[in-house]
Design a protein around this motif. Sequence first.
Motif, PDB file in Angstrom:
ATOM      1  N   PRO A  95      93.876 -23.656  -5.812  1.00 40.31           N
ATOM      2  CA  PRO A  95      94.761 -24.280  -4.817  1.00 40.31           C
ATOM      3  C   PRO A  95      94.090 -24.436  -3.457  1.00 40.31           C
ATOM      4  CG  PRO A  95      95.399 -21.998  -5.192  1.00 40.31           C
ATOM      5  CD  PRO A  95      94.328 -22.305  -6.190  1.00 40.31           C
ATOM      6  N   MET A  96      94.579 -25.397  -2.699  1.00 36.53           N
ATOM      7  CA  MET A  96      94.032 -25.660  -1.370  1.00 36.53           C
ATOM      8  C   MET A  96      94.178 -24.438  -0.459  1.00 36.53           C
ATOM      9  SD  MET A  96      92.856 -28.879  -0.981  1.00 36.53           S
ATOM     10  CE  MET A  96      93.330 -29.828   0.477  1.00 36.53           C
ATOM     11  N   ARG A  97      95.226 -23.652  -0.646  1.00 38.34           N
ATOM     12  CA  ARG A  97      95.412 -22.477   0.215  1.00 38.34           C
ATOM     13  C   ARG A  97      94.272 -21.478   0.052  1.00 38.34           C
ATOM     14  NH1 ARG A  97      99.390 -21.920  -3.739  1.00 38.34           N
ATOM     15  NH2 ARG A  97      99.089 -20.149  -5.162  1.00 38.34           N
ATOM     16  N   ASP A  98      93.667 -21.431  -1.165  1.00 35.87           N
ATOM     17  CA  ASP A  98      92.518 -20.545  -1.363  1.00 35.87           C
ATOM     18  C   ASP A  98      91.324 -21.020  -0.537  1.00 35.87           C
ATOM     19  OD1 ASP A  98      94.101 -19.156  -3.074  1.00 35.87           O
ATOM     20  OD2 ASP A  98      92.910 -19.539  -4.883  1.00 35.87           O
ATOM     21  N   ALA A 110      91.574 -22.747   2.303  1.00 34.56           N
ATOM     22  CA  ALA A 110      91.895 -22.453   3.704  1.00 34.56           C
ATOM     23  C   ALA A 110      91.657 -20.979   4.013  1.00 34.56           C
ATOM     24  CB  ALA A 110      93.344 -22.834   3.988  1.00 34.56           C
ATOM     25  N   ARG A 111      92.064 -20.115   3.084  1.00 41.28           N
ATOM     26  CA  ARG A 111      91.882 -18.679   3.307  1.00 41.28           C
ATOM     27  C   ARG A 111      90.395 -18.330   3.377  1.00 41.28           C
ATOM     28  NH1 ARG A 111      94.051 -17.052  -1.094  1.00 41.28           N
ATOM     29  NH2 ARG A 111      96.184 -17.195  -0.316  1.00 41.28           N
ATOM     30  N   GLY A 155      94.002 -22.305   9.096  1.00 42.67           N
ATOM     31  CA  GLY A 155      95.351 -22.485   8.607  1.00 42.67           C
ATOM     32  C   GLY A 155      95.475 -23.736   7.761  1.00 42.67           C
ATOM     33  N   PRO A 156      96.525 -23.829   6.942  1.00 42.61           N
ATOM     34  CA  PRO A 156      96.729 -25.029   6.112  1.00 42.61           C
ATOM     35  C   PRO A 156      96.791 -26.315   6.932  1.00 42.61           C
ATOM     36  CG  PRO A 156      98.165 -23.254   5.391  1.00 42.61           C
ATOM     37  CD  PRO A 156      97.530 -22.781   6.659  1.00 42.61           C
ATOM     38  N   LEU A 201      93.334 -27.469   7.650  1.00 42.50           N
ATOM     39  CA  LEU A 201      92.718 -28.003   6.435  1.00 42.50           C
ATOM     40  C   LEU A 201      93.193 -29.421   6.174  1.00 42.50           C
ATOM     41  CD1 LEU A 201      91.151 -27.832   3.776  1.00 42.50           C
ATOM     42  CD2 LEU A 201      93.095 -26.610   2.796  1.00 42.50           C
ATOM     43  N   TYR A 202      94.512 -29.634   6.219  1.00 42.10           N
ATOM     44  CA  TYR A 202      95.050 -30.961   5.887  1.00 42.10           C
ATOM     45  C   TYR A 202      94.794 -31.979   6.991  1.00 42.10           C
ATOM     46  CZ  TYR A 202      97.298 -29.276   1.659  1.00 42.10           C
ATOM     47  OH  TYR A 202      97.516 -28.779   0.399  1.00 42.10           O
ATOM     48  N   LYS A 255      93.714 -33.453  -1.695  1.00 47.11           N
ATOM     49  CA  LYS A 255      92.736 -32.645  -2.422  1.00 47.11           C
ATOM     50  C   LYS A 255      91.588 -33.516  -2.912  1.00 47.11           C
ATOM     51  CE  LYS A 255      92.568 -28.939  -5.876  1.00 47.11           C
ATOM     52  NZ  LYS A 255      93.348 -28.175  -6.886  1.00 47.11           N
TER      53      LYS A 255
END
Length: 214
Positions: free
Chosen positions: A36-39, A41-42, A47-48, A51-52, A58
Amino acid sequence: MTDRLPHTVRSDARDNRARILDAARAVFGEEGLSAPMRDVARQAGVGPATLYRHFPTKQALIVETFAEQRRACQAAVHDALADPDPWHGFRSLIERICELHAHSRGFADAFMTAFPEAMDFTADRERTSRAVAELARRAQETGELRRGFVVDDLTLMLMAHRGLQATPRAARLTASRRFAAYVIEAFRAAPETGAPTPLPPAPRLQLTHSPGTP
């Protein structure tokens, strides 16, 4: 002070973008495109929203993340077609594609998966398929490549090669090189004359058990 602020903002944005791409290479490279994209970002420490802001989708992140691998793939295709020895060019292309895919699970997934919005990878697959078809024609004319070879065999090879992604990273490249050597021998029209080319070293692999098996 006011003059320096826009430069600082641009510098921070560049740093964030670079961290995101480094993180995406690491996360997608090991976990594949299902991560996932959150991984990402982490891993990047952003922060998300950040990233976006840089990568709204994606697919956009995937295309940019593997830009270097795509250029390497294009170079492999170009070099193979330029090789005056068609069989050598064919073998080199197989070896280099396998190596590129072994380095990153994410690139292997992106190359083999249909992404309607990521036309770059569609173009890469088509370019590689055309190169393999042309190389195959030339190599078959020399008698080195078996007549039964078809371009779909490349897809079959890469589907089998993806199984190496479950191999520990330390052994993956070794396994990939040996796999490519066996595949090339399977594509050869006749056994080598004289002393056969030694196979690359065998990796030390350990089979994993499915849950519930002894």
